[in-house]
Enzyme design. Structure first.
Site: not given
Ligand code: PCA
Length: 223
Positions: A89, A99, A152, A175
């Site tokens: 990211e 959401r 996140c 991610h």
């Molecule tokens: N993914 C979510 C929140 C916790 C996670 O593992 C996100 O992408 O916001």
């Protein structure tokens, strides 16, 4: 005052993962991060923290982990179900817009993560150098221009805001896709094996510790 880490202790890297959310029974981010707990990478000791998938509470837990660990490097990891590769990211934005409700039932809409704070922060990880290393290792990865507006991004933003006040520590957010066992329940969804995710995180830590600045590699998006 006593601290957890004497002056002779090795420098630390903090990795964070999340508890499961959205009906899943596991979160691959925590499964991967916890496998690295206590490992040494480039003379640094890996410490880990599991964050609640909840607005506010996640940042409280992150703050406690930062205070206890005083790390040189922080990589927060989260699940991005549906993505087909690991996402480095680039930018955290000062917006909560959920959401779905979080694990505590909260669903903020168009609220700042931190009122009065800057609109955004950039990752201070060498994301391009990490992308090159992952690609060389045969691990599907990409630069992502948005970590979303859910928990996140909330944690990514809170992390970068905290690190902006303390010099010398780098940090960012990664991610990861579903695990294969999760994708069984989501027809058509891509997945990444846990061992691959663990190898990828090791590599990102290594590259982050040995790279000053970042590599100059085109990896943007036209849309
Ligand atoms: N993914 C979510 C929140 C916790 C996670 O593992 C996100 O992408 O916001």
């Amino acid at each position: 005052m006593t601290t957890r880490h004497p002056a002779s202790a090795p420098p630390r890297v903090l990795l964070t993962g999340f508890e499961p959310f959205g009906g899943e029974t596991v979160n691959p981010s925590w499964e991967a991060v916890r496998a690295l707990r206590g490992r040494r990478i480039a003379g640094h000791r890996i410490e880990v923290a599991r964050l609640p998938t909840a607005f506010g509470d996640a940042l409280t837990a992150l703050g406690a982990a930062l205070a206890a660990s005083r790390p040189r490097l922080v990589i927060a990891v989260g699940q991005a179900g549906g993505r087909d590769r690991l996402s480095l990211e680039r930018i955290a934005i000062n917006v909560d817009d959920a959401r779905i409700a979080d694990n505590r039932g909260r669903q903020p809409i168009d609220q700042p993560v931190i009122a009065g704070a800057p609109a955004a922060y950039f990752s201070t990880l060498p994301i391009k150098a990490a992308l090159a290393a992952l690609t060389d290792a045969g691990i599907p990865a990409a630069i992502s221009q948005s970590a979303g507006t859910y928990v996140c991004n909330h944690v990514f933003y809170g992390l970068m805001h905290a690190l902006a006040q303390r010099r010398g520590a780098r940090g960012g957010f990664v991610h990861i896709p579903f695990l294969p066992a999760q994708a069984v329940q989501h027809r058509g969804a891509p997945s990444m094996a846990l061992d691959t995710v663990i190898a990828a995180l090791r590599l990102i830590v290594e590259v982050s510790l040995r790279t000053d600045g970042d590599a100059r590699i085109a990896a943007g998006a036209t849309h």
